[in-house]
Design a protein around this motif. Structure first.
Motif, PDB file in Angstrom:
ATOM      1  N   LEU A  15      72.854  -7.156  -8.124  1.00  0.00           N
ATOM      2  CA  LEU A  15      71.541  -7.014  -7.497  1.00  0.00           C
ATOM      3  C   LEU A  15      71.708  -6.420  -6.092  1.00  0.00           C
ATOM      4  CD1 LEU A  15      69.878 -10.376  -8.545  1.00  0.00           C
ATOM      5  CD2 LEU A  15      69.730  -8.153  -9.654  1.00  0.00           C
ATOM      6  N   LYS A  16      70.861  -5.486  -5.751  1.00  0.00           N
ATOM      7  CA  LYS A  16      70.919  -4.822  -4.449  1.00  0.00           C
ATOM      8  C   LYS A  16      69.767  -5.307  -3.583  1.00  0.00           C
ATOM      9  CE  LYS A  16      74.220  -1.648  -4.667  1.00  0.00           C
ATOM     10  NZ  LYS A  16      75.355  -1.712  -3.733  1.00  0.00           N
ATOM     11  N   MET A  17      70.083  -5.755  -2.359  1.00  0.00           N
ATOM     12  CA  MET A  17      68.993  -6.252  -1.516  1.00  0.00           C
ATOM     13  C   MET A  17      68.084  -5.113  -1.053  1.00  0.00           C
ATOM     14  SD  MET A  17      70.733  -7.506   2.068  1.00  0.00           S
ATOM     15  CE  MET A  17      72.343  -8.026   1.499  1.00  0.00           C
ATOM     16  N   PHE A  54      68.178  -9.929   3.149  1.00  0.00           N
ATOM     17  CA  PHE A  54      66.804  -9.458   3.298  1.00  0.00           C
ATOM     18  C   PHE A  54      65.922 -10.639   3.660  1.00  0.00           C
ATOM     19  CE2 PHE A  54      62.550  -8.807   1.444  1.00  0.00           C
ATOM     20  CZ  PHE A  54      62.164  -7.691   2.175  1.00  0.00           C
ATOM     21  N   ASP A  64      69.483 -17.104  -6.958  1.00  0.00           N
ATOM     22  CA  ASP A  64      68.981 -15.738  -6.768  1.00  0.00           C
ATOM     23  C   ASP A  64      69.297 -15.141  -5.402  1.00  0.00           C
ATOM     24  OD1 ASP A  64      67.960 -15.418  -9.228  1.00  0.00           O
ATOM     25  OD2 ASP A  64      65.878 -15.863  -8.689  1.00  0.00           O
ATOM     26  N   ILE A  90      70.763 -13.091  -2.510  1.00  0.00           N
ATOM     27  CA  ILE A  90      71.576 -11.875  -2.399  1.00  0.00           C
ATOM     28  C   ILE A  90      72.045 -11.818  -0.952  1.00  0.00           C
ATOM     29  CG2 ILE A  90      71.715  -9.395  -2.737  1.00  0.00           C
ATOM     30  CD1 ILE A  90      69.285  -9.488  -4.491  1.00  0.00           C
ATOM     31  N   TYR A  92      57.228 -10.053  -3.869  1.00  0.00           N
ATOM     32  CA  TYR A  92      57.995  -8.806  -3.963  1.00  0.00           C
ATOM     33  C   TYR A  92      58.894  -8.804  -5.192  1.00  0.00           C
ATOM     34  CZ  TYR A  92      61.743 -11.585  -1.627  1.00  0.00           C
ATOM     35  OH  TYR A  92      62.655 -12.536  -1.283  1.00  0.00           O
ATOM     36  N   GLN A  99      62.754  -7.655  -6.040  1.00  0.00           N
ATOM     37  CA  GLN A  99      64.016  -7.241  -5.411  1.00  0.00           C
ATOM     38  C   GLN A  99      65.111  -7.229  -6.463  1.00  0.00           C
ATOM     39  OE1 GLN A  99      65.931  -9.938  -2.659  1.00  0.00           O
ATOM     40  NE2 GLN A  99      66.528  -8.283  -1.287  1.00  0.00           N
ATOM     41  N   GLY A 100      65.805  -6.096  -6.584  1.00  0.00           N
ATOM     42  CA  GLY A 100      66.845  -5.981  -7.602  1.00  0.00           C
ATOM     43  C   GLY A 100      66.297  -6.245  -8.997  1.00  0.00           C
ATOM     44  N   GLY A 101      65.040  -5.873  -9.205  1.00  0.00           N
ATOM     45  CA  GLY A 101      64.429  -6.025 -10.527  1.00  0.00           C
ATOM     46  C   GLY A 101      63.890  -7.416 -10.816  1.00  0.00           C
ATOM     47  N   LYS A 102      63.980  -8.330  -9.872  1.00  0.00           N
ATOM     48  CA  LYS A 102      63.510  -9.702 -10.114  1.00  0.00           C
ATOM     49  C   LYS A 102      62.277 -10.037  -9.279  1.00  0.00           C
ATOM     50  CE  LYS A 102      66.170 -12.907 -11.493  1.00  0.00           C
ATOM     51  NZ  LYS A 102      67.135 -13.985 -11.716  1.00  0.00           N
ATOM     52  N   LYS A 155      60.099 -12.176  -6.954  1.00  0.00           N
ATOM     53  CA  LYS A 155      60.390 -13.232  -5.979  1.00  0.00           C
ATOM     54  C   LYS A 155      59.171 -13.443  -5.093  1.00  0.00           C
ATOM     55  CE  LYS A 155      65.360 -12.283  -5.582  1.00  0.00           C
ATOM     56  NZ  LYS A 155      66.494 -12.069  -4.641  1.00  0.00           N
TER      57      LYS A 155
END
Lengths: 277, 277
Positions: free
Chosen positions: A39-41, A101, A205, A207, B65, B67-70, B72
């Motif tokens: 996962l990318k922030m 983030f 979850d 990151i 939002y 973030q990374g496809g999840k 949140k």
């Protein structure tokens, strides 16, 4: 009853973390994955604001009092105390930070007029606006010593298994005096590469990216014009380190032995900052 | 609309202050009075908590939002940016602080089990628990430069009329990264006794006490075990002062002339701390 519920509710997410952590070997800590990709922030979309429902994390209330004979009140939040840890890696001679983030920082980077236009335009306002550089930290919400909680956070966020006795208590202060008022206790610890048994990056979850900076990099960073995307507790922690610890390690790096050259040894650091974090 | 309302509501109290201030001569600034007696911040009674009604000061919301496809979300507050000012009086050679009662700090000093018992026992938990030592500071909620707002706060809280050009911008950082995220900008200014044209102490119902501390007193205070009733921004500000400015004034005090003795000259300071503020 009101406040008991707040405390209980605030603990729920944390307790889930603890259960998860107890069921895994620390060596197996991995960055969070989504469809087999890390996962990318920075990958931020679909940002919008809604009114606050009944929340387990932000529980505001009104504090009523009489002061100097006058009725007053103050609106505030119930939050947990916390720990923060200055982590210095003596193998690489770098300070260890966490980068993440922070929605509250991102929100404040958007002009007030554009916050209210439904979905926020993330191509115009990229996630990097809300990415902060901080000390490793965590909330105090279990029946353990502050040292034990600090030890757990260093492991979860940074991947180091640091002995309890290496955690030196530096100072305690009020993390925000306006609406928050909770106590944060700052620790200092020195770690070595041998103590690194996981990648860090947080649990569930979260990151979190572990970032290393040399002493000169830190000095340059805090001398910049800013704005710095970091809390004042991190700046205080760095000033404390520079005042009480840095000289020892700066000299060590400049003169590793009598026969070595006097130039600083290059350190393999994760240079993180495109923006002035 | 939601956020516009938050911003507007947050400004109301401040705007009232400005109107009041515009209608008075600065020389007339006095500590708040009640029945012809100065109001005492330690005189605290009838403390109790209630659920938060629609509040002009604390406006929480949920930030949603992906973030990374999840999916949140994050629960947070809309708050104003702020300024804080390190004030050093070169006539007396003292740092100038403000001391005030902070409900959020007081609340956090009471054990969770006793917060919920209706009215809080102020004989058991005196107001001193919530009295903090801070830099002069204020929120940014008007169309003026940060310097101009800093100048106004130094006058309102500390009583000094400092020229704009004397306000040196030091750093900007995020005042709390969890639920708040607003930007705080730190200034440094040097003042003289000649610039003192009022008593300070704030405006309207504010009860703010101006406190002076010598450099050795500050160094001793931040080296203590704590907990310190102060925010990390104040600790960062003091560390900045000690790193960049203190030596100049410490030497000056220790050696005022070649013929004087080498001991520090006693300074008439308001020694404030019975507890470890």
């Amino acid at each position: 009853m009101l406040i008991t519920n707040i405390i209980r509710a605030c603990s729920t997410k944390r307790l889930l973390y603890e259960v998860k952590l107890a069921n895994q070997t620390v060596k197996k800590i991995k960055p969070p994955m989504h469809k087999d990709k890390p996962l990318k922030m920075e990958d931020l979309t679909k940002v919008y604001l809604t009114p606050l429902p009944d929340s387990p994390y932000v529980r505001p209330f009104r504090f009523n009092y009489v002061q100097g004979g006058k009725d007053k009140n103050w609106d505030m939040l119930a939050v947990h105390d916390s720990v923060a840890i200055i982590v210095f890696n003596t193998t690489k001679n770098v300070l260890v930070f966490v980068k993440q983030f922070r929605p509250a920082v991102y929100f404040n980077c958007i002009p007030p007029g554009e916050r209210e236009a439904g979905e926020i335009d993330t191509s115009k306002y990229p996630a990097s606006l809300g990415i902060t550089l901080e000390m490793c930290a965590g909330i105090v919400d279990k029946n353990k010593s502050l040292q034990e909680i600090a030890k757990e956070e260093v492991l979860e966020e940074c991947g180091y298994d640091v002995p309890l006795k290496e955690l030196l208590q530096i100072a305690s202060y009020r993390a925000g005096v306006g609406v928050q008022g909770s106590l944060q206790t700052l620790f200092y610890c020195e770690v070595t590469d041998d103590m690194k048994i996981g990648k860090g990056g947080g649990v569930e979850d979260e990151i979190i990216e572990v970032v290393e900076k040399t002493i000169p990099e830190v000095e340059k960073w805090i001398s910049g014009p800013g704005p710095l995307n970091t809390p004042p507790s991190c700046l205080f922690a760095l000033m404390w380190f520079l005042r009480h610890k840095a000289d020892k390690y700066r000299n060590f790096r400049l003169k590793p032995s009598k026969t070595a050259c006097s130039e600083a040894i290059p350190v393999n650091v994760d240079v993180f900052a495109k923006t002035d974090l």
